[in-house]
Write a protein that holds these residues in place. Structure first.
Motif, PDB file in Angstrom:
ATOM      1  N   PHE A  28       0.820  -1.217   0.000  1.00 32.34           N
ATOM      2  CA  PHE A  28       0.000   0.000   0.000  1.00 32.34           C
ATOM      3  C   PHE A  28       0.852   1.265   0.000  1.00 32.34           C
ATOM      4  O   PHE A  28       0.543   2.225  -0.703  1.00 32.34           O
ATOM      5  CB  PHE A  28      -0.911  -0.035   1.225  1.00 32.34           C
ATOM      6  N   ASN A  29       1.915   1.276   0.789  1.00 26.76           N
ATOM      7  CA  ASN A  29       2.737   2.485   0.928  1.00 26.76           C
ATOM      8  C   ASN A  29       3.376   2.930  -0.375  1.00 26.76           C
ATOM      9  O   ASN A  29       3.772   4.096  -0.506  1.00 26.76           O
ATOM     10  CB  ASN A  29       3.847   2.236   1.960  1.00 26.76           C
ATOM     11  N   GLY A  30       3.463   2.047  -1.339  1.00 24.46           N
ATOM     12  CA  GLY A  30       4.114   2.383  -2.600  1.00 24.46           C
ATOM     13  C   GLY A  30       3.154   2.652  -3.743  1.00 24.46           C
ATOM     14  O   GLY A  30       3.583   2.723  -4.894  1.00 24.46           O
ATOM     15  N   TYR A  31       1.895   2.781  -3.429  1.00 26.82           N
ATOM     16  CA  TYR A  31       0.874   2.977  -4.449  1.00 26.82           C
ATOM     17  C   TYR A  31       0.141   4.300  -4.248  1.00 26.82           C
ATOM     18  O   TYR A  31      -0.175   4.681  -3.117  1.00 26.82           O
ATOM     19  CB  TYR A  31      -0.146   1.838  -4.405  1.00 26.82           C
ATOM     20  N   ALA A  32      -0.143   4.968  -5.357  1.00 27.79           N
ATOM     21  CA  ALA A  32      -1.090   6.069  -5.329  1.00 27.79           C
ATOM     22  C   ALA A  32      -2.497   5.491  -5.208  1.00 27.79           C
ATOM     23  O   ALA A  32      -2.780   4.416  -5.752  1.00 27.79           O
ATOM     24  CB  ALA A  32      -0.972   6.893  -6.609  1.00 27.79           C
ATOM     25  N   MET A  33      -3.325   6.198  -4.505  1.00 29.60           N
ATOM     26  CA  MET A  33      -4.705   5.753  -4.303  1.00 29.60           C
ATOM     27  C   MET A  33      -5.667   6.804  -4.838  1.00 29.60           C
ATOM     28  O   MET A  33      -5.407   8.010  -4.730  1.00 29.60           O
ATOM     29  CB  MET A  33      -4.976   5.515  -2.815  1.00 29.60           C
ATOM     30  N   ALA A  34      -6.739   6.343  -5.404  1.00 24.29           N
ATOM     31  CA  ALA A  34      -7.696   7.257  -6.009  1.00 24.29           C
ATOM     32  C   ALA A  34      -9.123   6.821  -5.700  1.00 24.29           C
ATOM     33  O   ALA A  34      -9.384   5.656  -5.395  1.00 24.29           O
ATOM     34  CB  ALA A  34      -7.496   7.291  -7.516  1.00 24.29           C
ATOM     35  N   TRP A  35      -9.990   7.789  -5.808  1.00 22.18           N
ATOM     36  CA  TRP A  35     -11.432   7.539  -5.797  1.00 22.18           C
ATOM     37  C   TRP A  35     -11.965   7.923  -7.173  1.00 22.18           C
ATOM     38  O   TRP A  35     -11.685   9.023  -7.660  1.00 22.18           O
ATOM     39  CB  TRP A  35     -12.131   8.342  -4.712  1.00 22.18           C
ATOM     40  N   PHE A  36     -12.713   7.022  -7.762  1.00 23.57           N
ATOM     41  CA  PHE A  36     -13.436   7.271  -8.995  1.00 23.57           C
ATOM     42  C   PHE A  36     -14.925   7.148  -8.675  1.00 23.57           C
ATOM     43  O   PHE A  36     -15.316   6.601  -7.651  1.00 23.57           O
ATOM     44  CB  PHE A  36     -13.074   6.233 -10.068  1.00 23.57           C
ATOM     45  N   ARG A  37     -15.748   7.645  -9.589  1.00 24.72           N
ATOM     46  CA  ARG A  37     -17.180   7.447  -9.430  1.00 24.72           C
ATOM     47  C   ARG A  37     -17.824   7.192 -10.773  1.00 24.72           C
ATOM     48  O   ARG A  37     -17.331   7.632 -11.806  1.00 24.72           O
ATOM     49  CB  ARG A  37     -17.832   8.636  -8.719  1.00 24.72           C
ATOM     50  N   LEU A  38     -18.937   6.470 -10.706  1.00 23.37           N
ATOM     51  CA  LEU A  38     -19.687   6.127 -11.895  1.00 23.37           C
ATOM     52  C   LEU A  38     -21.150   6.413 -11.626  1.00 23.37           C
ATOM     53  O   LEU A  38     -21.766   5.786 -10.761  1.00 23.37           O
ATOM     54  CB  LEU A  38     -19.493   4.650 -12.243  1.00 23.37           C
ATOM     55  N   ALA A  74      -0.369   3.361   7.936  1.00 21.22           N
ATOM     56  CA  ALA A  74      -0.291   2.361   9.003  1.00 21.22           C
ATOM     57  C   ALA A  74      -1.498   1.425   8.988  1.00 21.22           C
ATOM     58  O   ALA A  74      -1.407   0.272   9.392  1.00 21.22           O
ATOM     59  CB  ALA A  74      -0.175   3.044  10.354  1.00 21.22           C
ATOM     60  N   LYS A  75      -2.608   1.939   8.509  1.00 24.26           N
ATOM     61  CA  LYS A  75      -3.836   1.142   8.443  1.00 24.26           C
ATOM     62  C   LYS A  75      -4.144   0.676   7.028  1.00 24.26           C
ATOM     63  O   LYS A  75      -5.180   0.031   6.804  1.00 24.26           O
ATOM     64  CB  LYS A  75      -5.017   1.960   8.980  1.00 24.26           C
ATOM     65  N   SER A  76      -3.287   1.030   6.066  1.00 19.58           N
ATOM     66  CA  SER A  76      -3.538   0.681   4.656  1.00 19.58           C
ATOM     67  C   SER A  76      -4.939   1.090   4.231  1.00 19.58           C
ATOM     68  O   SER A  76      -5.690   0.296   3.631  1.00 19.58           O
ATOM     69  CB  SER A  76      -3.318  -0.825   4.422  1.00 19.58           C
ATOM     70  N   THR A  77      -5.286   2.302   4.546  1.00 17.12           N
ATOM     71  CA  THR A  77      -6.638   2.790   4.297  1.00 17.12           C
ATOM     72  C   THR A  77      -6.580   4.180   3.673  1.00 17.12           C
ATOM     73  O   THR A  77      -5.774   5.014   4.069  1.00 17.12           O
ATOM     74  CB  THR A  77      -7.448   2.824   5.601  1.00 17.12           C
ATOM     75  N   VAL A  78      -7.448   4.399   2.716  1.00 16.07           N
ATOM     76  CA  VAL A  78      -7.613   5.709   2.104  1.00 16.07           C
ATOM     77  C   VAL A  78      -9.029   6.187   2.380  1.00 16.07           C
ATOM     78  O   VAL A  78      -9.967   5.370   2.450  1.00 16.07           O
ATOM     79  CB  VAL A  78      -7.304   5.669   0.591  1.00 16.07           C
ATOM     80  N   TYR A  79      -9.157   7.482   2.553  1.00 13.19           N
ATOM     81  CA  TYR A  79     -10.443   8.078   2.905  1.00 13.19           C
ATOM     82  C   TYR A  79     -10.849   9.141   1.885  1.00 13.19           C
ATOM     83  O   TYR A  79     -10.003   9.731   1.220  1.00 13.19           O
ATOM     84  CB  TYR A  79     -10.361   8.737   4.290  1.00 13.19           C
ATOM     85  N   LEU A  80     -12.135   9.375   1.821  1.00 18.20           N
ATOM     86  CA  LEU A  80     -12.656  10.489   1.048  1.00 18.20           C
ATOM     87  C   LEU A  80     -13.707  11.181   1.898  1.00 18.20           C
ATOM     88  O   LEU A  80     -14.794  10.632   2.106  1.00 18.20           O
ATOM     89  CB  LEU A  80     -13.260  10.032  -0.280  1.00 18.20           C
ATOM     90  N   GLN A  81     -13.357  12.354   2.384  1.00 21.42           N
ATOM     91  CA  GLN A  81     -14.320  13.167   3.134  1.00 21.42           C
ATOM     92  C   GLN A  81     -15.086  14.013   2.139  1.00 21.42           C
ATOM     93  O   GLN A  81     -14.490  14.780   1.370  1.00 21.42           O
ATOM     94  CB  GLN A  81     -13.576  14.057   4.138  1.00 21.42           C
ATOM     95  N   MET A  82     -16.390  13.862   2.139  1.00 23.01           N
ATOM     96  CA  MET A  82     -17.234  14.567   1.179  1.00 23.01           C
ATOM     97  C   MET A  82     -18.154  15.501   1.941  1.00 23.01           C
ATOM     98  O   MET A  82     -18.988  15.040   2.741  1.00 23.01           O
ATOM     99  CB  MET A  82     -18.048  13.563   0.356  1.00 23.01           C
ATOM    100  N   ASN A  83     -18.009  16.780   1.710  1.00 20.50           N
ATOM    101  CA  ASN A  83     -18.835  17.788   2.362  1.00 20.50           C
ATOM    102  C   ASN A  83     -19.683  18.521   1.341  1.00 20.50           C
ATOM    103  O   ASN A  83     -19.415  18.464   0.136  1.00 20.50           O
ATOM    104  CB  ASN A  83     -17.937  18.794   3.094  1.00 20.50           C
ATOM    105  N   SER A  84     -20.701  19.189   1.823  1.00 20.62           N
ATOM    106  CA  SER A  84     -21.580  19.986   0.947  1.00 20.62           C
ATOM    107  C   SER A  84     -22.015  19.177  -0.261  1.00 20.62           C
ATOM    108  O   SER A  84     -21.906  19.636  -1.412  1.00 20.62           O
ATOM    109  CB  SER A  84     -20.864  21.272   0.509  1.00 20.62           C
ATOM    110  N   LEU A  85     -22.511  17.999  -0.003  1.00 16.95           N
ATOM    111  CA  LEU A  85     -22.864  17.094  -1.099  1.00 16.95           C
ATOM    112  C   LEU A  85     -23.994  17.663  -1.944  1.00 16.95           C
ATOM    113  O   LEU A  85     -24.912  18.326  -1.436  1.00 16.95           O
ATOM    114  CB  LEU A  85     -23.246  15.733  -0.541  1.00 16.95           C
TER     115      LEU A  85
END
Length: 122
Positions: A28-38, A74-85
């Motif tokens: 995980f530490n060596g990868y870029a992480m992204a969020w996509f949507r469909l 450390a948790k191998s986790t990516v987040y997306l905080q979405m406000n004002s949806l």
């Protein structure tokens, strides 16, 4: 390899949600992480990308100032905080991993999660 997205749901316009994506089975530490949507009737689009090293993330113009991507290596986790949806944020959101840095094309991402539904009701 597994990417498990969670945190989606049904919310009202103006509300907030935080998506999480727990990764396993790769470095995980060596990868870029992204969020996509469909969204229905639309092509898959990148929402936000965060690299594996310190630097400014990438955001689609449609979410700049409202969404924030972050990662906890450390948790191998990516987040997306979405406000004002907005209603136009309604889509299935996917997390993805790439060993390229800050790419925005789906084809540059090797690993994908199953997605989590976000529905914004007006």
């Amino acid at each position: 390899v597994q990417l498990q997205a969670s945190g989606g749901g049904l919310v009202q316009v103006g509300d907030s949600l935080r998506l999480s994506c727990a990764a396993s089975g790769f470095a995980f530490n060596g990868y870029a992480m992204a969020w996509f949507r469909l969204a229905p009737g639309k092509e898959r689009e990148v929402v936000a990308v965060i690299g594996w090293k310190i630097g400014n993330p990438y955001y689609a113009d449609s979410v700049k100032g409202r969404f924030a991507i972050s990662r906890d290596n450390a948790k191998s986790t990516v987040y997306l905080q979405m406000n004002s949806l907005k209603s136009e944020d309604t889509a299935v959101y996917y997390c993805a991993a790439s060993d390229y840095f800050l790419r925005t094309r789906p084809g540059d991402y090797a690993y994908w999660g199953l997605g989590t539904q976000v529905t914004v009701s007006s």
